[in-house]
Each structure stands twice: as C-alpha cells, then as structure tokens.
Design an enzyme around this catalytic site. Structure first.
Site, mmCIF file in Angstrom:
data_model
loop_
_atom_site.group_PDB
_atom_site.id
_atom_site.type_symbol
_atom_site.label_atom_id
_atom_site.label_comp_id
_atom_site.label_asym_id
_atom_site.label_seq_id
_atom_site.Cartn_x
_atom_site.Cartn_y
_atom_site.Cartn_z
ATOM 1 N N ASN A 353 -5.484 12.082 47.352
ATOM 2 C CA ASN A 353 -6.702 11.294 47.150
ATOM 3 C C ASN A 353 -7.488 11.234 48.460
ATOM 4 O OD1 ASN A 353 -8.190 8.389 46.917
ATOM 5 N ND2 ASN A 353 -7.895 9.299 44.901
ATOM 6 N N GLY A 396 -6.264 5.665 47.528
ATOM 7 C CA GLY A 396 -6.518 6.316 48.798
ATOM 8 C C GLY A 396 -7.966 6.200 49.251
ATOM 9 N N ARG A 398 -10.562 8.080 48.822
ATOM 10 C CA ARG A 398 -11.577 8.292 47.783
ATOM 11 C C ARG A 398 -11.701 7.059 46.899
ATOM 12 N NH1 ARG A 398 -13.066 10.052 42.623
ATOM 13 N NH2 ARG A 398 -14.826 11.515 42.673
ATOM 14 N N CYS A 399 -10.572 6.478 46.531
ATOM 15 C CA CYS A 399 -10.594 5.291 45.674
ATOM 16 C C CYS A 399 -11.352 4.135 46.327
ATOM 17 C CB CYS A 399 -9.170 4.833 45.370
ATOM 18 S SG CYS A 399 -8.215 5.940 44.328
ATOM 19 N N MET A 400 -11.258 4.035 47.656
ATOM 20 C CA MET A 400 -11.832 2.887 48.365
ATOM 21 C C MET A 400 -13.293 3.093 48.751
ATOM 22 S SD MET A 400 -8.764 1.564 50.851
ATOM 23 C CE MET A 400 -8.798 3.047 51.877
#
Length: 409
Positions: A353, A396, A398-400
């Site tokens: 990620n 990760g 990208r998620c944040m």
C-alpha cells in the site's frame, strides 16, 4: 497555490501537488478493547507516537513540494462561512451519530455551540463522553440501560484513512456510501466541503453521492490513466456502485472511456483493490498475489448510439490485464518478493500500500524492509516513514491520503 481546477487527478503516479490528510487526534484515546473491533481496529495505537509518525509523513510530502491540507481545517472553513450551514451541519452530525431523543440532542447542540469551530470539529471526531456532558441527566430507559457505556457519541478513528470517504477522479469526486455503519458519518465532511466550501462548491462535479443505496469506498478506486479507471468489487464496494459511477462518467463525457471492475476476494486481507495492487511508476506496480492467480474483470464501455453500457468479462493474470489496457508490458513487484513468511507479514503491515508522489517515487512504511529493498533494487526512489503505531490501524500511506491535485503525465 491556486490551480485551474480544484480537483485534478488523472493518474495514480503524476507528481502530487495537493493532498488531504487527517492528523490523528483524541479519537485514538477513546478507543477501548471492548469497542475497537466494532470500530474496525485490531489494536489501539499510542496517540503521541502516532502523531509523531504522521507528522513525519506530512514532512516527507511537504519536502517534496506537496501542499498538505487537513480535513478538519477544510470542514471548519466550510461551516464558518454561514451560520445556517453550521446549524444544519451540527444537527445532521448529531442525527447520524444515532441520537434521537430531544433532550440529548439539545444537550449536544449546547455543548458544540460553546466551542470554537475548530475545537468542535476535533471533538466530533474524538467522540463525546458522558463526562463531557456532566450536566446532562436522563431517566430514559435507553440511557439507564447503557449507563456503563462511557460514550454518548462514538469516536471516528477511521477518518485517519482519508482515501475512503471520497475519491478524486478526473476533475470530480465520488462522495462514497461506506460499507460499515460506523464509517458513514465520515462522509458528512465531504458532502459539506463540496457543497459549501468557496473553493470547491460549484466547481467539482459529483460522480456519486453518499445517499446512494449501494456501497463504494475510495480504496477500491484507482485512476490508471486519463482513459481507464479501475474499481474493485470487494468486501466494501458493490458491483451496482461500479455501474453507477461508470454511467455518470460516460454520460458527462469525461475522458474515461473504460471502467475496469476487478472482482476480488471478499475478505479482510483483500479489503480494497489497493491491497491487491498499487501503481508506482508508468509500467510498474506492487502487488500481493501469486504469479498464477487469475482475476475476473469486467470492462465497461459506453455505446454512444444506444446510450447503454456494454460489459465484457474476461479472466486473466493481473499483469496481462494491466498491460493490455495501459498499452505496454508492466512489471509486478510482489510484496516481499512473494516469500510466504515475509510476504504475509509485510502485507499485513501494508507493504503493497504505497503512495506515489511522482513516477517512480513512493512513500512506504519503514518496517517493510524486504519489500522496500526490492523496490530500491528496481530503481524506485523510496521515502520511508516510521509506522510502529500507525500500522496498527491496518492502512498504509495510500490509505492515509487523498490526492486533490496531481500533475498530468
């Protein structure tokens, strides 16, 4: 900095210019073992260290020329413009927090109105405890039965993952209907920002709204090129949602000519499409799949003559699918090289990620050392951020993050 369009995302890898984040706050302090599973957490991050790690994340972005915008600042700016919008926002937030009694609703309104707007937004995210409303008394059955539960309004710890509540696609956004009830309040912020904020109102087409009856989450939405959008049919996103987004994009005559719907396993390990693969360079992707694993994908295109959507299904290896639709052979870098032990462990800690801040430049978690070494050996520039506490949230870089502006490639 002013841009021609307030939203402009036509790839996963174009140089990142503006990004939306949420810095962890007191919502993590209101997580307890008894409620963390319901709030989609497997563990409780230590707030002080989580903030330090998130600050390091933001510093990497700023040091690479990225303007960092925080969601709590955007929503504060939005509702500060007009008292009636603020009133409406507070009432809607309380209602969607599950508060139905008149007395409790009024007590919360009084509590929120006695704060500055910024403090109010922080408290809404953090959650409201019984101690916060010490003067509120009730003899209602519900209040008495739940007297040992310490929270009146649950915290919103998942707002850390700004990727999911809405997604930037081209010059517009999808404002998503989250799959789990505990995350649906998060999208109120996006709804108000794009409806009332002076920068975004009237300037951003909406491809999907939070009022839809099928679910869609941003971790399943990947902009592969100006022509191709990938959406996962997953544990969190329904196939009907993919069709709705496709129809809107086609009917509005955007640049997107093909929507690829990837059917992925319905499990927490494959929660979103970006847990399966992410793009890190023009023809390079990270992934967590075996070499021989085949995906069923559905290619959605538009028939201008009939005004209907055509769907073609096929089953093929991921690299063959991506190579065909991107028009060139692609390279897949497997999490930890596909090692059964390191791969499983680093996937659990979001080794695949990654957040691309430019072609061939990615932000990663420092802890995933096997995958990071492989990326560097492949010529990828790797920016490593600390993650001992943030990784407990199972998301990760990208998620944040939610890109708002990327340069065209």
């Amino acid at each position: 900095m002013q841009y021609l369009k307030p939203i402009s995302v036509f790839s996963e890898i174009g140089r990142l210019k503006r990004v939306l984040l949420h810095r962890p706050g007191e919502e993590l302090e209101n997580l307890t073992p008894s409620i963390m599973q319901r709030l989609l957490f497997d563990d409780i991050p230590y707030l002080e260290v989580a903030r330090q790690e998130h600050n390091a994340f933001a510093d990497i972005l700023r040091n690479n020329g990225v303007e960092v915008v925080y969601i709590e600042d955007l929503i504060s700016e939005t509702i500060s413009q007009c008292d009636s919008v603020k009133d409406q926002f507070i009432s809607q937030f309380i209602f969607e927090a599950g508060i139905r009694t008149e007395n409790k609703t009024q007590a919360l309104k009084d509590y929120f109105y006695n704060m500055s707007v910024n403090d109010m937004i922080s408290k809404m995210i953090a959650g409201v405890t019984r101690d916060d409303l010490k003067n509120y008394k009730s003899d209602s059955l519900n209040f008495l039965v739940n007297s040992e539960y310490p929270l009146i309004v649950d915290p919103m710890p998942n707002i850390l993952f700004t990727r999911d509540p809405f997604a930037s696609i081209g010059h517009g956004v999808t404002i998503n209907r989250m799959q789990t009830r505990v995350r649906r309040r998060e999208t109120i912020f996006a709804e108000y920002i794009f409806k009332y904020h002076p920068i975004y109102r009237d300037n951003v087409p909406i491809w999907y709204t939070r009022d839809e009856d099928t679910t869609l989450e941003g971790g399943d939405e990947l902009v592969l090129s100006r022509d191709v959008l990938a959406i996962g049919i997953s544990e969190r996103t329904e196939s009907e949602s993919v069709e709705k987004v496709a129809r809107k994009l086609f009917q509005q005559k955007t640049s997107f000519s093909t929507i690829l719907a990837f059917q992925i396993p319905q499990s927490r390990a494959y929660m979103h499409l970006d847990t399966v693969f992410t793009q890190i360079d023009h023809t390079t992707f990270t992934s967590f799949i075996s070499d021989d694993m085949k995906f069923t994908i559905y290619a959605l295109t538009y028939d201008l003559g009939s005004g209907s959507i055509k769907v073609k299904s096929e089953k093929a290896k991921l690299e063959d699918i991506l190579g065909f639709y991107l028009g060139s052979k692609v390279n897949m870098i497997k999490c930890a090289g596909g090692d059964l032990i390191h791969g499983a462990r680093e996937q659990w800690n979001d080794g695949a990620n990654t957040l691309a801040i430019a072609p061939g430049e990615v932000i990663v978690y420092f802890r995933n050392h096997v995958t990071n070494r492989l990326l560097e050996e492949f010529g990828i520039k790797v920016y490593k951020m600390p993650s001992s506490e943030l990784s407990r949230g199972r998301g990760g870089p990208r998620c944040m993050s939610m890109p708002l502006i990327r340069e065209d490639i």
